[in-house]
Motif scaffolding. Structure first.
Motif, PDB file in Angstrom:
ATOM      1  N   THR A   1      -6.911   4.508  -4.490  1.00  0.00           N
ATOM      2  CA  THR A   1      -6.096   5.280  -5.424  1.00  0.00           C
ATOM      3  C   THR A   1      -6.115   6.744  -5.030  1.00  0.00           C
ATOM      4  N   GLU A   2      -4.959   7.369  -5.055  1.00  0.00           N
ATOM      5  CA  GLU A   2      -4.843   8.807  -4.822  1.00  0.00           C
ATOM      6  C   GLU A   2      -4.676   9.513  -6.170  1.00  0.00           C
ATOM      7  N   PHE A   3      -5.298  10.695  -6.298  1.00  0.00           N
ATOM      8  CA  PHE A   3      -5.250  11.450  -7.549  1.00  0.00           C
ATOM      9  C   PHE A   3      -4.792  12.882  -7.291  1.00  0.00           C
ATOM     10  N   GLU A   4      -4.053  13.424  -8.246  1.00  0.00           N
ATOM     11  CA  GLU A   4      -3.571  14.810  -8.172  1.00  0.00           C
ATOM     12  C   GLU A   4      -3.766  15.457  -9.533  1.00  0.00           C
TER      13      GLU A   4
ATOM     14  N   VAL B   1      -7.246   2.159 -11.755  1.00  0.00           N
ATOM     15  CA  VAL B   1      -7.238   3.606 -12.001  1.00  0.00           C
ATOM     16  C   VAL B   1      -8.474   4.016 -12.797  1.00  0.00           C
ATOM     17  N   ARG B   2      -8.806   3.234 -13.802  1.00  0.00           N
ATOM     18  CA  ARG B   2      -9.928   3.570 -14.687  1.00  0.00           C
ATOM     19  C   ARG B   2     -11.268   3.550 -13.951  1.00  0.00           C
ATOM     20  N   ILE B   3     -11.502   2.488 -13.199  1.00  0.00           N
ATOM     21  CA  ILE B   3     -12.812   2.377 -12.553  1.00  0.00           C
ATOM     22  C   ILE B   3     -12.916   3.314 -11.343  1.00  0.00           C
ATOM     23  N   HIS B   4     -11.801   3.620 -10.689  1.00  0.00           N
ATOM     24  CA  HIS B   4     -11.854   4.587  -9.595  1.00  0.00           C
ATOM     25  C   HIS B   4     -12.125   5.995 -10.116  1.00  0.00           C
ATOM     26  N   LEU B   5     -11.584   6.330 -11.293  1.00  0.00           N
ATOM     27  CA  LEU B   5     -11.894   7.632 -11.878  1.00  0.00           C
ATOM     28  C   LEU B   5     -13.361   7.691 -12.307  1.00  0.00           C
ATOM     29  N   LYS B   6     -13.865   6.612 -12.847  1.00  0.00           N
ATOM     30  CA  LYS B   6     -15.298   6.585 -13.178  1.00  0.00           C
ATOM     31  C   LYS B   6     -16.125   6.757 -11.910  1.00  0.00           C
ATOM     32  N   ARG B   7     -15.720   6.098 -10.848  1.00  0.00           N
ATOM     33  CA  ARG B   7     -16.422   6.196  -9.568  1.00  0.00           C
ATOM     34  C   ARG B   7     -16.476   7.647  -9.079  1.00  0.00           C
TER      35      ARG B   7
ATOM     36  N   ASP C   1     -12.936  20.884 -20.547  1.00  0.00           N
ATOM     37  CA  ASP C   1     -13.780  19.754 -20.157  1.00  0.00           C
ATOM     38  C   ASP C   1     -12.969  18.495 -19.850  1.00  0.00           C
ATOM     39  N   TRP C   2     -11.697  18.653 -19.663  1.00  0.00           N
ATOM     40  CA  TRP C   2     -10.815  17.512 -19.438  1.00  0.00           C
ATOM     41  C   TRP C   2      -9.779  17.855 -18.364  1.00  0.00           C
ATOM     42  N   THR C   3      -9.200  16.837 -17.766  1.00  0.00           N
ATOM     43  CA  THR C   3      -8.189  17.044 -16.733  1.00  0.00           C
ATOM     44  C   THR C   3      -7.085  16.006 -16.880  1.00  0.00           C
ATOM     45  N   LEU C   4      -5.859  16.475 -16.789  1.00  0.00           N
ATOM     46  CA  LEU C   4      -4.703  15.584 -16.765  1.00  0.00           C
ATOM     47  C   LEU C   4      -4.348  15.326 -15.311  1.00  0.00           C
ATOM     48  N   LEU C   5      -4.284  14.044 -14.942  1.00  0.00           N
ATOM     49  CA  LEU C   5      -4.113  13.674 -13.541  1.00  0.00           C
ATOM     50  C   LEU C   5      -2.905  12.779 -13.334  1.00  0.00           C
ATOM     51  N   ARG C   6      -2.294  12.907 -12.146  1.00  0.00           N
ATOM     52  CA  ARG C   6      -1.364  11.877 -11.689  1.00  0.00           C
ATOM     53  C   ARG C   6      -2.168  10.915 -10.827  1.00  0.00           C
ATOM     54  N   CYS C   7      -1.996   9.634 -11.093  1.00  0.00           N
ATOM     55  CA  CYS C   7      -2.789   8.600 -10.429  1.00  0.00           C
ATOM     56  C   CYS C   7      -1.859   7.656  -9.686  1.00  0.00           C
ATOM     57  N   LEU C   8      -2.083   7.506  -8.390  1.00  0.00           N
ATOM     58  CA  LEU C   8      -1.213   6.699  -7.540  1.00  0.00           C
ATOM     59  C   LEU C   8      -2.017   5.565  -6.917  1.00  0.00           C
TER      60      LEU C   8
ATOM     61  N   GLU D   1       0.816  -1.214   0.000  1.00  0.00           N
ATOM     62  CA  GLU D   1       0.000   0.000   0.000  1.00  0.00           C
ATOM     63  C   GLU D   1       0.855   1.272   0.000  1.00  0.00           C
ATOM     64  N   LYS D   2       1.969   1.202  -0.699  1.00  0.00           N
ATOM     65  CA  LYS D   2       2.782   2.380  -0.959  1.00  0.00           C
ATOM     66  C   LYS D   2       2.651   2.724  -2.441  1.00  0.00           C
ATOM     67  N   PRO D   3       2.746   4.008  -2.798  1.00  0.00           N
ATOM     68  CA  PRO D   3       2.574   4.394  -4.207  1.00  0.00           C
ATOM     69  C   PRO D   3       3.809   4.064  -5.052  1.00  0.00           C
ATOM     70  N   LEU D   4       3.976   2.798  -5.409  1.00  0.00           N
ATOM     71  CA  LEU D   4       5.114   2.385  -6.224  1.00  0.00           C
ATOM     72  C   LEU D   4       4.942   2.806  -7.678  1.00  0.00           C
ATOM     73  N   LYS D   5       3.680   2.877  -8.120  1.00  0.00           N
ATOM     74  CA  LYS D   5       3.389   3.180  -9.519  1.00  0.00           C
ATOM     75  C   LYS D   5       2.800   4.583  -9.649  1.00  0.00           C
ATOM     76  N   LYS D   6       3.332   5.341 -10.617  1.00  0.00           N
ATOM     77  CA  LYS D   6       2.806   6.665 -10.908  1.00  0.00           C
ATOM     78  C   LYS D   6       2.283   6.675 -12.342  1.00  0.00           C
ATOM     79  N   PHE D   7       0.962   6.741 -12.450  1.00  0.00           N
ATOM     80  CA  PHE D   7       0.324   6.838 -13.760  1.00  0.00           C
ATOM     81  C   PHE D   7      -0.003   8.289 -14.076  1.00  0.00           C
ATOM     82  N   ILE D   8      -0.131   8.594 -15.355  1.00  0.00           N
ATOM     83  CA  ILE D   8      -0.831   9.796 -15.755  1.00  0.00           C
ATOM     84  C   ILE D   8      -2.083   9.333 -16.487  1.00  0.00           C
ATOM     85  N   GLY D   9      -3.165  10.058 -16.293  1.00  0.00           N
ATOM     86  CA  GLY D   9      -4.415   9.721 -16.942  1.00  0.00           C
ATOM     87  C   GLY D   9      -5.106  10.986 -17.417  1.00  0.00           C
ATOM     88  N   LEU D  10      -5.702  10.912 -18.585  1.00  0.00           N
ATOM     89  CA  LEU D  10      -6.471  12.041 -19.105  1.00  0.00           C
ATOM     90  C   LEU D  10      -7.946  11.694 -18.953  1.00  0.00           C
TER      91      LEU D  10
END
Length: 279
Positions: A153-156, A179-185, A163-170, A106-115
């Motif tokens: 998941t943590e988001f920044e 990441v996908r379903i948590h953003l939909k949530r 109408d869009w946002t670029l996010l860092r997803c942890l 449960e540490k943020p080992l992976k850093k995604f970017i998501g649009l």
């Protein structure tokens, strides 16, 4: 060692030349392309998948496998079929166990970017929702408070457009499609992620004077889920040194962000990605 691994799938004449991002005697990190599943997504899925192609290459003593004297190779974490970026594999069982344990910390080992579609009100937010396989849609996931596995998941917010946002997803856990379903949530579906309500991104919807040449058909700027694993951090399973592996943004995301910066800096119409007037 070769700077790329060449894989082919004769049944479909598919061919991939996958860059190597990091390698030593224990670990191998590849820059996974979009559209190539890590493993079969359905029980009857006979299409190519990355792990099978790698294992076939080892069994057939392909040049990339022979020069590495590989007899063992297994993935250490998940990466969706549409996702791109860092994909880490272990070359031996002890390394595999040690790395896999880190992904359960449960540490943020992976850093995604998501649009994503929509405009979050907070610069940082978190989604804590248990996930389970969707019983009605094989291959997809759903939020299931009773039977799902813990997922957080943590988001920044990195950059906001109309109408869009670029996010860092942890992701602090390692679940399929997390990441996908948590953003939909949260109300901000990923661009191009039609499985979870994210529509494609078209230049014609951004550029007012957009014109196609006669006989040409417009292609979307993003037609797949816009998620990219740009950085993976871990403690090396043998040396205990900190290892950081990075992947550059793929061309489709770079181009999409370029046009959003140019044409989509106006007022946002809504605070979630489900508004009917969002293209």
């Amino acid at each position: 060692m070769s700077a790329a691994i060449k894989l082919s799938f004769p049944a479909t004449r598919g061919f991939w030349e996958i860059p190597v991002l990091f390698e030593d005697d224990h670990l191998l990190a590849l820059d996974k392309p979009a559209g190539l599943p890590v493993s079969p997504e359905h029980e009857d899925d006979a299409g190519p998948n990355l792990m099978q192609l790698l294992h076939d290459g080892i069994a057939d003593a392909k040049p990339w496998a022979k020069e590495r004297q590989l007899t063992y190779l297994t993935n250490s974490h998940r990466l969706d079929a549409d996702a791109t970026g860092v994909f880490l594999l272990a070359k031996n069982k002890p390394a595999q166990v040690a790395v896999t344990n880190q992904f359960g910390s449960e540490k943020p080992l992976k850093k995604f970017i998501g649009l994503a579609w929509g405009s979050p009100l907070a610069a940082r937010f978190e989604v804590d929702a248990k996930l389970a396989p969707n019983p009605l849609k094989p291959g997809l996931m759903c939020v299931d408070a009773n039977n799902g596995k813990k997922s957080r998941t943590e988001f920044e917010v990195l950059e906001s457009f109309s109408d869009w946002t670029l996010l860092r997803c942890l992701p602090l856990t390692d679940r399929p499609h997390q990441v996908r379903i948590h953003l939909k949530r949260a109300g901000f579906p990923v661009v191009g992620d039609e499985a979870y309500g994210g529509k494609k991104l078209w230049l014609s919807r951004l550029k007012r004077d957009f014109r196609l040449k006669p006989g040409r058909e417009e292609r979307p700027l993003l037609a797949r889920a816009a998620v990219h694993l740009e950085e993976l951090s871990l403690t090396h399973p043998v040396t205990n040194e900190a290892v950081v592996i990075k992947s550059e943004w793929p061309k489709d995301i770079r181009v999409a962000v370029k046009y959003l910066r140019q044409y989509a800096t106006g007022f946002a119409r809504g605070n979630n990605g489900n508004e009917e007037d969002n293209f």
